[in-house]
Design a protein around this motif. Structure first.
Motif, PDB file in Angstrom:
ATOM      1  N   ARG A 180      31.020  31.834  25.535  1.00 31.89           N
ATOM      2  CA  ARG A 180      31.655  30.534  25.281  1.00 31.89           C
ATOM      3  C   ARG A 180      30.637  29.423  25.238  1.00 31.89           C
ATOM      4  O   ARG A 180      30.696  28.521  24.411  1.00 31.89           O
ATOM      5  N   PHE A 188      39.144  37.445  25.672  1.00 31.84           N
ATOM      6  CA  PHE A 188      39.156  38.264  26.890  1.00 31.84           C
ATOM      7  C   PHE A 188      39.370  39.729  26.550  1.00 31.84           C
ATOM      8  O   PHE A 188      38.814  40.627  27.186  1.00 31.84           O
ATOM      9  N   LYS A 199      41.869  42.726  32.225  1.00 39.42           N
ATOM     10  CA  LYS A 199      41.813  41.341  31.740  1.00 39.42           C
ATOM     11  C   LYS A 199      42.188  40.380  32.861  1.00 39.42           C
ATOM     12  O   LYS A 199      41.612  39.302  32.989  1.00 39.42           O
ATOM     13  N   LEU A 219      37.210  24.120  25.045  1.00 40.55           N
ATOM     14  CA  LEU A 219      38.412  24.836  24.623  1.00 40.55           C
ATOM     15  C   LEU A 219      38.101  25.689  23.403  1.00 40.55           C
ATOM     16  O   LEU A 219      37.314  25.292  22.545  1.00 40.55           O
ATOM     17  N   GLY A 258      51.675  25.053  21.566  1.00 42.10           N
ATOM     18  CA  GLY A 258      51.732  25.991  22.667  1.00 42.10           C
ATOM     19  C   GLY A 258      51.326  27.399  22.325  1.00 42.10           C
ATOM     20  O   GLY A 258      51.332  28.268  23.196  1.00 42.10           O
ATOM     21  N   SER A 260      48.705  30.395  21.397  1.00 46.45           N
ATOM     22  CA  SER A 260      47.286  30.656  21.629  1.00 46.45           C
ATOM     23  C   SER A 260      46.521  30.557  20.314  1.00 46.45           C
ATOM     24  O   SER A 260      47.015  31.016  19.279  1.00 46.45           O
ATOM     25  N   PRO A 261      45.328  29.976  20.322  1.00 48.77           N
ATOM     26  CA  PRO A 261      44.558  29.859  19.072  1.00 48.77           C
ATOM     27  C   PRO A 261      44.297  31.202  18.398  1.00 48.77           C
ATOM     28  O   PRO A 261      44.170  31.273  17.173  1.00 48.77           O
TER      29      PRO A 261
ATOM     30  N   VAL B 251      42.975  18.128  29.224  1.00 46.57           N
ATOM     31  CA  VAL B 251      41.929  18.932  29.853  1.00 46.57           C
ATOM     32  C   VAL B 251      40.556  18.322  29.600  1.00 46.57           C
ATOM     33  O   VAL B 251      39.638  18.467  30.407  1.00 46.57           O
ATOM     34  N   GLN B 255      38.798  17.052  33.463  1.00 44.30           N
ATOM     35  CA  GLN B 255      38.202  18.376  33.539  1.00 44.30           C
ATOM     36  C   GLN B 255      38.091  18.906  34.956  1.00 44.30           C
ATOM     37  O   GLN B 255      38.244  20.102  35.180  1.00 44.30           O
ATOM     38  N   TYR B 260      42.837  24.856  31.526  1.00 44.92           N
ATOM     39  CA  TYR B 260      43.743  25.212  30.438  1.00 44.92           C
ATOM     40  C   TYR B 260      43.105  26.327  29.643  1.00 44.92           C
ATOM     41  O   TYR B 260      42.119  26.121  28.936  1.00 44.92           O
ATOM     42  N   GLU B 261      43.644  27.526  29.783  1.00 45.12           N
ATOM     43  CA  GLU B 261      43.143  28.684  29.059  1.00 45.12           C
ATOM     44  C   GLU B 261      44.303  29.298  28.322  1.00 45.12           C
ATOM     45  O   GLU B 261      45.039  30.100  28.898  1.00 45.12           O
ATOM     46  N   PRO B 262      44.501  28.976  27.044  1.00 40.90           N
ATOM     47  CA  PRO B 262      45.672  29.517  26.351  1.00 40.90           C
ATOM     48  C   PRO B 262      45.703  31.031  26.322  1.00 40.90           C
ATOM     49  O   PRO B 262      46.774  31.622  26.252  1.00 40.90           O
ATOM     50  N   GLU B 263      44.502  31.647  26.418  1.00 39.51           N
ATOM     51  CA  GLU B 263      44.499  33.118  26.436  1.00 39.51           C
ATOM     52  C   GLU B 263      45.101  33.664  27.715  1.00 39.51           C
ATOM     53  O   GLU B 263      45.626  34.773  27.742  1.00 39.51           O
ATOM     54  N   LEU B 264      44.960  32.903  28.803  1.00 32.89           N
ATOM     55  CA  LEU B 264      45.421  33.431  30.087  1.00 32.89           C
ATOM     56  C   LEU B 264      46.839  32.959  30.412  1.00 32.89           C
ATOM     57  O   LEU B 264      47.639  33.720  30.919  1.00 32.89           O
ATOM     58  N   PRO B 266      49.937  29.861  29.059  1.00 31.11           N
ATOM     59  CA  PRO B 266      50.164  28.794  28.078  1.00 31.11           C
ATOM     60  C   PRO B 266      50.212  27.392  28.655  1.00 31.11           C
ATOM     61  O   PRO B 266      50.192  26.432  27.898  1.00 31.11           O
ATOM     62  N   ILE B 269      46.976  24.052  34.207  1.00 32.33           N
ATOM     63  CA  ILE B 269      47.094  24.097  35.658  1.00 32.33           C
ATOM     64  C   ILE B 269      46.320  22.911  36.219  1.00 32.33           C
ATOM     65  O   ILE B 269      45.094  22.860  36.131  1.00 32.33           O
ATOM     66  N   ARG B 271      45.299  20.741  39.393  1.00 31.12           N
ATOM     67  CA  ARG B 271      45.252  20.784  40.854  1.00 31.12           C
ATOM     68  C   ARG B 271      44.996  19.367  41.366  1.00 31.12           C
ATOM     69  O   ARG B 271      43.863  18.904  41.387  1.00 31.12           O
ATOM     70  N   VAL B 283      53.354  22.299  27.078  1.00 29.22           N
ATOM     71  CA  VAL B 283      53.343  21.487  25.864  1.00 29.22           C
ATOM     72  C   VAL B 283      54.699  20.830  25.633  1.00 29.22           C
ATOM     73  O   VAL B 283      54.777  19.723  25.109  1.00 29.22           O
TER      74      VAL B 283
END
Lengths: 327, 316
Positions: A180, A188, A199, A219, A258, A260-261, B251, B255, B260-264, B266, B269, B271, B283
């Motif tokens: 990245r 992943f 994963k 991102l 919403g 995922s890319p 994000v 920071q 925000y990890e769309p792969e993990l 949607p 998060i 804090r 969203v």
């Protein structure tokens, strides 16, 4: 009387700190970087031509060896260039296998067994570096990413905040972060494919490492994956550019909030390939991208209504826009 | 801002004891600045928060004062003359069961010193509210409360599982009896040490009531169960801001708090540090808040995040 000679090859590693060595400089130009002339062993100042060092020792390699050399004996007497920057002070002595007759004692076992434990404190780190190199090799990652991964791993390892986690998981997560940071992210799932870690665990370690090292990553965008996915599918450059354009426009017009890319990229590739001569099925694209084909279908349904706006202006349609498959 | 005398006209109608029952009531209730007999609270730094949030918190405090039952100590009420307008963390922990949405006690409680002080009572200066920063008017709804209680005696899980209704016990899978009751709809994990975890209630009072019901079940089975150290460990709330949110923008600017990890996952998060709450922001505009020990933390966290989310509203 027979003199039996035996040869043991003993490698000694010496760590050298480059910054405290006495540095020669030209007296007139202390800032000039000296040029080495290897033939005479001189160091010459490029500004005024003064020969500063005379008959300095050549530290280059002693022998040139080529990979196609059949000679099993490597005539170099200094061995591999160790990695003192990463392996933390490499002052070890390793004893190689003996070759002569006197290297074996009466039972046939070799005297001077085994190379002594080398740098036990960093054995785990060396193992991890080996694992990282193996993983990177499987997906053909360049050396700079591997170096960055090694550095990240070293930082995490020294910090000890993630000590309880499996080293392989941390190594995989470091690899993901390095990709990245270099601007060529891998999904992943792609890292999962070359690692034995799940994963979920890689994701957890990823978040923990970002927190421990107090860094952040950019991102992911749809364009990061286009070239890789399209070439894996064998799509021509035109289709790849069209898919990139479609994905970018879809995100700009917020047609896929919403999602995922990766899914959006996969759907864009599907649309572009279906409009061109090189059609690919959803299943094929799903296999390459690591998304389920229902996911591609969902994202495709979202971008389909605006399909004419998404294609680039100069795209040559093999199948016109209104004949695109509607799922 | 008028310190002592007339309330601003828009708030005249609100200057009444029952004016503020839920925190979502229209914010301009300046009865608060008049120090309605507030207990001196442990001081929390509120300088970063808007006055309206303070007022909201004070509304909650006032709620507690009004709904206090006899078990409230007299000394505390006697000390309520001070008009400190600080955070409610202290008392809200004591009276979690008083946040009834239905019952309203409007009569002043016996033994309380007058709740509405004379204009002579000193007031801490309040930072004037920027008129643009309205409180959101949205109240997060509590979805889940997790609480623990110690029954105070060792339990035999096998007899409990055999004799109690709606109990499952699979020692190979998990070392506790899982019991469920229908009203309030909750689930309890009962361990052999006598400790119990109660989950699924929608309010603090319901959680306590449910825990008491489970304790009674265990008691009826023959164990000398007590009800020690009831404590709420976690509260989960959710709400909807009613507009879509640009998570990528959020994000980028926040920071150090966001992930925000769309792969993990949607959602983003977030804090939050000041009340230590984790928010899941989606969203669609839905927000889930978790990690609170008291209800006020959820409300405070939402009031903190709402202006930030408004700044990242999607314009299309």
């Amino acid at each position: 009387m027979l003199w039996v000679t035996t040869t043991f090859i003993i490698e000694v590693g010496v760590a050298v700190r480059l910054d405290v060595l006495p540095r020669v400089t030209c007296p007139n130009h202390p800032d000039a970087i000296l040029v080495e002339d290897y033939r005479a062993g001189d160091m010459i100042c490029p500004e005024c031509g003064l020969v500063v060092g005379d008959r300095v020792i050549d530290v280059g390699s002693e022998w040139r060896t080529f990979s196609n050399d059949k000679a099993t004996k490597d005539p170099s007497r200094v061995g591999d260039s160790q990695n003192p920057l990463l392996s933390d002070g490499d002052l070890t002595t390793m004893i190689g296998k003996g070759t002569g007759a006197a290297s074996f004692d009466e039972f046939g076992n070799s005297k001077y067994q085994n190379r002594r434990t080398m740098s036990s404190s960093d054995r785990a780190m060396m193992n991890a570096f080996k694992e990282i190199t193996t993983m990177a090799d499987r997906i053909n990652l360049p050396r700079n990413i591997v170096d960055r991964t090694n550095n990240l791993f070293k930082q995490v390892y020294e910090q000890k905040s993630l000590k309880g986690r499996a080293n392989d998981a941390i190594a995989s997560a470091c690899l993901y972060i390095a990709c990245r940071q270099e601007g060529v992210p891998r999904t992943f799932k792609e890292i999962c494919a070359v690692s034995r870690i799940s994963k979920k665990e890689i994701g957890r370690c990823f978040k923990l490492i970002l927190k421990a090292l107090e860094t952040s990553v950019d991102l992911i965008t749809t364009g990061d994956f286009m070239s890789r996915f399209c070439s894996n599918l064998g799509l021509p450059k035109q289709v790849q550019m069209a898919a990139t354009h479609i994905a970018r426009k879809a995100v700009e017009l917020d047609l896929v909030p919403g999602r995922s890319p990766i899914s959006v990229a996969a759907a864009a590739i599907y649309m572009a390939s279906q409009a061109s001569a090189e059609k690919r099925t959803q299943k094929e694209i799903g296999d390459i991208a690591g998304v389920a084909d229902v996911t591609i279908r969902q994202s495709y349904r979202l971008i389909y209504p605006r399909a004419p706006d998404l294609f680039p202006a100069d795209f040559k349609f093999d199948t016109p826009v209104d004949k695109l498959p509607q799922l | 801002m008028d310190q002592n005398n007339s309330l601003p006209p828009y708030a005249q109608g609100l200057a009444s004891p029952q004016g503020a029952m839920t925190p979502g009531i229209p914010i301009f209730s300046p009865m608060m600045p008049y120090g309605t007999g507030l207990t001196p609270q442990p001081v929390q730094s509120t300088s970063s928060l808007s006055i309206l949030e303070e007022q909201q918190r004070q509304q909650q405090q006032q709620q507690q004062q009004q709904q206090q039952q006899q078990q409230q100590q007299q000394q505390q009420q006697a000390a309520q003359q001070s008009t400190s307008q600080q955070a409610t963390q202290g008392t809200s922990g004591q009276t979690p069961q008083l946040f009834h949405s239905q019952t309203l006690t409007t009569a002043p409680l016996p033994g309380t010193t007058p709740l509405y002080p004379s204009p002579m009572t000193p007031m801490t200066p309040i930072t004037p509210a920027t008129p643009a920063s309205e409180s959101s008017g949205i109240v997060p709804q509590l979805q889940n409360i997790v609480s623990t209680v110690n029954l105070g005696c060792k339990l035999d899980l096998k007899t409990i599982a055999l004799r109690a209704r709606n109990a499952e016990y699979n020692p190979k899978r998990f070392a506790a009896v899982i019991m469920r009751i229908r009203e309030p709809r909750t689930t309890a994990l009962i361990f052999s040490s006598g400790k119990m975890v109660c989950t699924g209630a929608k309010s603090e009072e319901q959680s306590r009531l449910a825990a008491r019901k489970y304790a009674r079940v265990v008691q009826k089975l023959g164990f000398p169960a007590k009800f020690l150290d009831f404590k709420i460990q976690n509260m989960v709330g959710s709400c909807d801001v009613k507009f879509p949110i640009r998570l990528e923008g959020l994000v980028l600017t926040h920071q150090q708090f966001s992930s925000y990890e769309p792969e993990l996952f949607p959602g983003l998060i977030y804090r939050m540090i000041k009340p230590r709450i984790v928010l899941l922001i989606f969203v669609s505009g839905k927000v889930v808040l978790t990690g609170a020990k008291v209800r006020a933390e959820i409300y405070e966290a939402f009031e903190n995040i709402y202006p930030i989310l408004k700044g990242f509203r999607k314009t299309t």
